[in-house]
Enzyme design. Sequence first.
Site, PDB file in Angstrom:
ATOM      1  N   TYR A 102      50.280  56.505   9.892  1.00  7.03           N
ATOM      2  CA  TYR A 102      50.352  57.398   8.726  1.00  7.03           C
ATOM      3  C   TYR A 102      51.607  58.278   8.770  1.00  7.03           C
ATOM      4  O   TYR A 102      52.384  58.298   7.811  1.00  7.03           O
ATOM      5  CB  TYR A 102      49.062  58.225   8.646  1.00  7.03           C
ATOM      6  CG  TYR A 102      48.944  59.080   7.408  1.00  7.03           C
ATOM      7  CD1 TYR A 102      49.683  58.810   6.253  1.00  7.03           C
ATOM      8  CD2 TYR A 102      48.065  60.163   7.380  1.00  7.03           C
ATOM      9  CE1 TYR A 102      49.570  59.599   5.124  1.00  7.03           C
ATOM     10  CE2 TYR A 102      47.949  60.957   6.250  1.00  7.03           C
ATOM     11  CZ  TYR A 102      48.701  60.670   5.126  1.00  7.03           C
ATOM     12  OH  TYR A 102      48.589  61.457   4.015  1.00  7.03           O
ATOM     13  N   GLU A 131      58.787  56.933   3.791  1.00  3.41           N
ATOM     14  CA  GLU A 131      58.774  57.146   2.339  1.00  3.41           C
ATOM     15  C   GLU A 131      59.622  58.355   1.943  1.00  3.41           C
ATOM     16  O   GLU A 131      60.429  58.282   1.007  1.00  3.41           O
ATOM     17  CB  GLU A 131      57.327  57.329   1.869  1.00  3.41           C
ATOM     18  CG  GLU A 131      56.487  56.065   2.010  1.00  3.41           C
ATOM     19  CD  GLU A 131      55.001  56.340   1.837  1.00  3.41           C
ATOM     20  OE1 GLU A 131      54.656  57.412   1.292  1.00  3.41           O
ATOM     21  OE2 GLU A 131      54.181  55.496   2.242  1.00  3.41           O
TER      22      GLU A 131
END
Length: 245
Positions: free
Chosen positions: A167, A174
């Site tokens: 994660y 991103e």
Amino acid sequence: MAAAGSGSRADNGYGGQQPRRRKGPGALATAYLVIYNVVMTAGWLVIAVGLVRAYLAKGSYHGLYYSIEKPLKFFQTGALLEILHCAFGIVPSSVVLTAFQVMSRVFLTWAVTHSVKEVQTEDSVLLFVVAWTITEIIRYSFYTFSLLNHLPYLIKWARYTLFIILYPMGVSGELLTIYAALPFVRQSGLYSISLPNKYNFSFDYYTFLILVMISYIPIFPQLYFHMLHQRRKVLSHTEEHKKSE
């Protein structure tokens, strides 16, 4: 927006919680869901193999995105069907929440990485692609075996454990990719609408991307700690079940 897509989906992410169990889908729906999840598992395995083969051939991790660009777009976009699964009631999850979560990844795939060609060689792209790939192989395998009522503990453990690394890895990739796209978006005016126009409406895509990045600040910690809590709950329950047998 994209923070949810980084793998924090309530039932679709790096960790997350299992879909709420109500009445199970019928035989036909179950068969369809098994086929869908098997195909998606295979698709992400193709992406994983493509990454490894390209790396071995090139001897470098730079620019590996181009080796898996087409299957990545295809199978990530294929996740849109999950919204329909919720809409038709064959998966007991929120349509709105699922749509938000799926669209955030599709957004990063098409509206950032595809649209801003200059970022495709950034190492940050590989960072989130690798995180997504491992996550989705585990996630779709998890759903497949769950539908078949034969879930190996290793897959369950991986689904509720590897998000601890994947994660933050995906979120970092991103954010760095969006940040790298900003100067090119500002220079080109990509997707921006300026006044005057007949609709009397303006939109600045550059500002929108900055707002997307800022949205990670409140969203990431909440979802990450939620998943840690869910991990303790699910795995401790499994251990207690094993001891009672």
